[in-house]
Design an enzyme around this catalytic site. Structure first.
Site, PDB file in Angstrom:
ATOM      1  N   GLY A 138       0.765  -1.242   0.000  1.00  0.00           N
ATOM      2  CA  GLY A 138       0.000   0.000   0.000  1.00  0.00           C
ATOM      3  C   GLY A 138       0.795   1.289   0.000  1.00  0.00           C
ATOM      4  CD1 TRP A 144       4.376   3.317  -4.880  1.00  0.00           C
ATOM      5  CD2 TRP A 144       3.524   2.961  -6.908  1.00  0.00           C
ATOM      6  NE1 TRP A 144       5.425   3.244  -5.760  1.00  0.00           N
ATOM      7  CE2 TRP A 144       4.933   3.020  -7.012  1.00  0.00           C
ATOM      8  CE3 TRP A 144       2.770   2.722  -8.054  1.00  0.00           C
ATOM      9  CZ2 TRP A 144       5.600   2.880  -8.227  1.00  0.00           C
ATOM     10  CZ3 TRP A 144       3.436   2.572  -9.270  1.00  0.00           C
ATOM     11  CH2 TRP A 144       4.829   2.657  -9.352  1.00  0.00           C
ATOM     12  CG  ASP A 157      -1.271  -6.927  -4.842  1.00  0.00           C
ATOM     13  OD1 ASP A 157      -0.310  -6.163  -5.063  1.00  0.00           O
ATOM     14  OD2 ASP A 157      -1.110  -8.127  -4.575  1.00  0.00           O
ATOM     15  CG  ASP A 188      -3.300 -12.844 -11.999  1.00  0.00           C
ATOM     16  OD1 ASP A 188      -2.959 -11.849 -12.670  1.00  0.00           O
ATOM     17  OD2 ASP A 188      -2.673 -13.927 -12.016  1.00  0.00           O
ATOM     18  CG  ASP A 211       5.863  -0.893  -7.408  1.00  0.00           C
ATOM     19  OD1 ASP A 211       6.818  -0.700  -8.175  1.00  0.00           O
ATOM     20  OD2 ASP A 211       5.985  -0.925  -6.168  1.00  0.00           O
ATOM     21  CE  LYS A 229       8.610  -3.206  -9.138  1.00  0.00           C
ATOM     22  NZ  LYS A 229       8.805  -3.222  -7.671  1.00  0.00           N
TER      23      LYS A 229
END
Length: 211
Positions: A64, A66, A81, A98, A126, A166
């Site tokens: 958490g 971000w 998530d 997912d 991320d 990322k």
């Protein structure tokens, strides 16, 4: 009585001393908020990601860091998530699942609660694989997660919206950069100052639907 190996003790002591030295030099160690928070803060300062009118999709949200940054700075954040967030700030709606699965994608759109065909101003990821120790496998999963993010960004970003994802230097990285540049405009590969110096991570960012 068992005696401890002097050589082993020496190695452990040197290792511990090196770790402590790195921690002392690290300006982000021991802060009240996570390193991830500062990474996003720096990306935001550079690319202007947040705003009180923005609807944001965050992938790989747990635990958490971000989300903590985004919540008070955006109109709505949909945070997805496999794991639940440690805390859910105001202005954040969560989806557990997912993001690669169509069922999760449908729930993301439903949770956004907007009628626009392209509901998001920003798509952030991320996401990273659970490290197996097999660098080839880990990089392959990383690239799969990146492709998931880029695909959703192409489908859901409003024209001019920005994707930030990322990834890591390694096998396939150069091909990935070429792919991002073929699909998005104003592409930059950025490494925030808050990233650890030895980390291979980098954030690919670009804008959708502009020349």
């Amino acid at each position: 009585m068992t005696r401890r190996s002097p050589r082993r003790t020496s190695r452990l002591t040197k290792s511990s001393a090196a770790w402590l030295a790195r921690q002392r030099r690290d300006p982000y160690a021991g802060r009240a908020v996570s390193r991830a928070y500062f990474k996003l803060e720096q990306l935001d300062a550079r690319f202007r990601l947040t705003g009180r009118d923005r609807v944001v999709l965050e992938l790989g949200a747990a635990p958490g860091g971000w989300t903590e940054y985004l919540g008070p700075r955006c109109r709505l954040v949909v945070a997805c998530d496999l794991l639940p967030l440690a805390a859910v700030p105001a202005g954040v709606r969560t989806v557990l699942g997912d993001a690669r699965e169509p069922s999760t994608q449908r729930r993301i759109l439903a949770t956004a609660g907007v009628s626009a065909e392209r509901p998001f101003d920003v798509v952030l990821s991320d996401m990273a694989p659970n490290i197996s120790g097999n660098r080839v496998r880990d990089q392959a999963v990383t690239l799969e997660l990146v492709e998931c993010t880029l695909g959703l960004a192409e489908r859901w970003l409003r024209p001019g919206g920005r994707v930030v994802v990322k990834t890591f230097h390694g096998a396939g990285f150069d091909d990935l950069v070429r792919d991002v540049r073929a699909r998005f405009a104003d592409v930059v590969m950025a490494k925030p100052g808050a990233s650890r110096g030895g980390s291979r991570e980098v954030y690919a960012t670009g804008r959708y639907g502009v020349e």
